[in-house]
Design a protein around this motif. Structure first.
Motif, PDB file in Angstrom:
ATOM      1  N   THR A  26     -20.501  -8.448  -1.842  1.00 56.96           N
ATOM      2  CA  THR A  26     -19.199  -7.791  -1.753  1.00 56.96           C
ATOM      3  C   THR A  26     -18.562  -7.861  -3.129  1.00 56.96           C
ATOM      4  OG1 THR A  26     -18.901  -8.440   0.561  1.00 56.96           O
ATOM      5  CG2 THR A  26     -16.923  -7.826  -0.670  1.00 56.96           C
ATOM      6  N   VAL A  27     -18.231  -6.711  -3.697  1.00 55.90           N
ATOM      7  CA  VAL A  27     -17.644  -6.664  -5.032  1.00 55.90           C
ATOM      8  C   VAL A  27     -16.130  -6.700  -4.914  1.00 55.90           C
ATOM      9  CG1 VAL A  27     -17.411  -5.330  -7.153  1.00 55.90           C
ATOM     10  CG2 VAL A  27     -19.602  -5.363  -5.931  1.00 55.90           C
ATOM     11  N   LEU A  28     -15.525  -7.684  -5.569  1.00 50.81           N
ATOM     12  CA  LEU A  28     -14.068  -7.792  -5.614  1.00 50.81           C
ATOM     13  C   LEU A  28     -13.597  -7.320  -6.972  1.00 50.81           C
ATOM     14  CD1 LEU A  28     -13.456 -11.278  -3.964  1.00 50.81           C
ATOM     15  CD2 LEU A  28     -13.592  -9.029  -2.867  1.00 50.81           C
ATOM     16  N   ARG A  29     -12.762  -6.321  -6.974  1.00 53.20           N
ATOM     17  CA  ARG A  29     -12.236  -5.788  -8.228  1.00 53.20           C
ATOM     18  C   ARG A  29     -10.749  -6.070  -8.292  1.00 53.20           C
ATOM     19  NH1 ARG A  29     -14.894   0.297  -7.944  1.00 53.20           N
ATOM     20  NH2 ARG A  29     -16.968  -0.358  -7.287  1.00 53.20           N
ATOM     21  N   GLY A  30     -10.325  -6.516  -9.445  1.00 54.37           N
ATOM     22  CA  GLY A  30      -8.902  -6.777  -9.602  1.00 54.37           C
ATOM     23  C   GLY A  30      -8.578  -7.107 -11.031  1.00 54.37           C
ATOM     24  N   GLY A  31      -7.360  -6.817 -11.431  1.00 53.51           N
ATOM     25  CA  GLY A  31      -6.925  -7.117 -12.782  1.00 53.51           C
ATOM     26  C   GLY A  31      -6.670  -8.598 -12.970  1.00 53.51           C
ATOM     27  N   LYS A  32      -6.177  -8.919 -14.160  1.00 53.55           N
ATOM     28  CA  LYS A  32      -5.975 -10.321 -14.511  1.00 53.55           C
ATOM     29  C   LYS A  32      -4.955 -10.993 -13.586  1.00 53.55           C
ATOM     30  CE  LYS A  32      -7.095  -9.621 -19.405  1.00 53.55           C
ATOM     31  NZ  LYS A  32      -6.588  -9.639 -20.785  1.00 53.55           N
ATOM     32  N   THR A  33      -4.046 -10.217 -13.025  1.00 49.32           N
ATOM     33  CA  THR A  33      -2.985 -10.810 -12.206  1.00 49.32           C
ATOM     34  C   THR A  33      -3.112 -10.404 -10.738  1.00 49.32           C
ATOM     35  OG1 THR A  33      -1.524  -8.952 -12.744  1.00 49.32           O
ATOM     36  CG2 THR A  33      -1.393 -10.897 -14.163  1.00 49.32           C
ATOM     37  N   SER A  34      -4.308 -10.030 -10.312  1.00 49.69           N
ATOM     38  CA  SER A  34      -4.492  -9.582  -8.934  1.00 49.69           C
ATOM     39  C   SER A  34      -4.547 -10.796  -8.009  1.00 49.69           C
ATOM     40  CB  SER A  34      -5.764  -8.751  -8.809  1.00 49.69           C
ATOM     41  OG  SER A  34      -5.945  -8.344  -7.483  1.00 49.69           O
TER      42      SER A  34
END
Length: 331
Positions: A26-34
């Motif tokens: 499962t790929v979790l994508r998020g920015g530095k502050t996600s």
């Protein structure tokens, strides 16, 4: 992030090949502050065989919690995050020290380190017992090799991010010399998310904004590719990404003999290595004047990349390492 080269070529491109080996994720994508992504990662960690971090350095508290929850952690990186760049400011030096400390902490926590080249692997092995080298790979599908013929103007091309534009500064004397010698017969095409400019070369420098959807097209518009690097610890840790990328497109490449460039480019066989400005000028002049030479080196370069950096080969190696660290048998 698909717009990040390391994520595309070191993770997303490999996923279908890993799935064929029975490895799903499962790929979790998020920015530095996600925050939501961070919490979801902690929730999923105890439910899976391992957590794969693609060049993601974590805060100490989060890493400690994740280490307690996850069966194992895998960390992949392809840059010398621990090393300051040449001409670094005081703030940049402090950042390199901070990243180096975070990297050391990461390697104490992981079960497997995945390094993009041997320089990074040597650094990693001083901090972790389990390290595997997996170079940045490329998909050949849809990338047609360049067919070199007499062209006006001859396009000398470079592709990269704003942070690596500084490497072009070292080639300014070369560009000036070539502009004086060849005039309108050449152009320097820069593909980046930020423009490059130098007084006196306005008629020769052409800036084109980088686009993921147009990347292959933009690379194919080059006749010659260049990859200059400064000889410092940061550059020695680079994975020759630009050289591999351009060679895959059938472009003859001239590169600095630094780090992984010397592994990828065999001087005079599948490209050129240029140790000083006079050699840069000589080799680029040779390629400007000879489409046949461009074709020969471009074809040899593409063949070497196809044989050494095929996705399926390296996905097999990564898959084996993942099975081993997760304590599973490959079926």
């Amino acid at each position: 992030d698909l717009d990040t080269a390391s994520s595309r070529h070191r993770l997303f491109h490999l996923l279908p090949y890993l799935e064929r080996q029975g490895i799903r994720g499962t790929v979790l994508r998020g920015g530095k502050t996600s925050f939501s992504t961070a919490i979801r990662g902690l929730v999923l960690a105890p439910r899976v065989d391992g957590v794969f971090l693609q060049k993601k350095l974590l805060p100490a508290w989060y890493l400690a919690v994740l280490r307690g929850l996850a069966r194992t952690i895998v960390f992949d990186f392809d840059d010398a995050l621990y090393a300051p760049r040449s001409l670094a400011t005081q703030d940049q030096l402090q950042l390199a020290r901070r990243l180096g400390a975070q990297l050391d902490r990461m390697f104490r926590a992981v079960g497997l380190g995945v390094a993009g080249n041997e320089v990074l692997a040597e650094y990693s092995r001083l901090r972790s017992r389990n390290v595997v080298v997996v170079p940045t790979t490329f998909l050949a599908e849809g990338i047609e090799p360049k067919r070199h013929a007499e062209s006006r103007p001859t396009v000398i091309g470079w592709i990269g991010s704003e942070g690596t534009l500084l490497y072009l500064d070292m080639l300014i004397p070369v560009f000036e010399s070539l502009a004086a010698a060849y005039g309108s017969r050449i152009v320097f095409r820069i593909v980046s998310n930020s423009p490059f400019a130098f007084a006196g070369l306005e008629n020769w420098i052409e800036n084109i904004p980088w686009s993921r959807d147009r990347e292959a097209e933009l690379l194919s518009s080059f006749d010659i590719g260049v990859m200059p690097l400064l000889d410092d610890d940061w550059s020695r840790g680079k994975c020759a990404f630009k050289a591999v990328q351009m060679m895959m497109c059938g472009l003859p490449v001239v590169a600095s003999p630094v780090g992984a460039n010397t592994e990828v480019v065999q001087d005079g066989v599948n490209g050129y290595l240029a140790a000083d400005l006079s050699i840069w000028t000589l080799r680029l002049s040779e390629l400007i004047e000879s489409p046949a030479r461009r074709q020969m080196l471009g074809a040899a370069g593409r063949a070497s990349i196809l044989s050494r950096y095929a996705v399926d080969t390296w996905a097999e190696r990564l898959g084996g390492a993942l099975y081993n660290v997760c304590g599973r048998n490959k079926t």
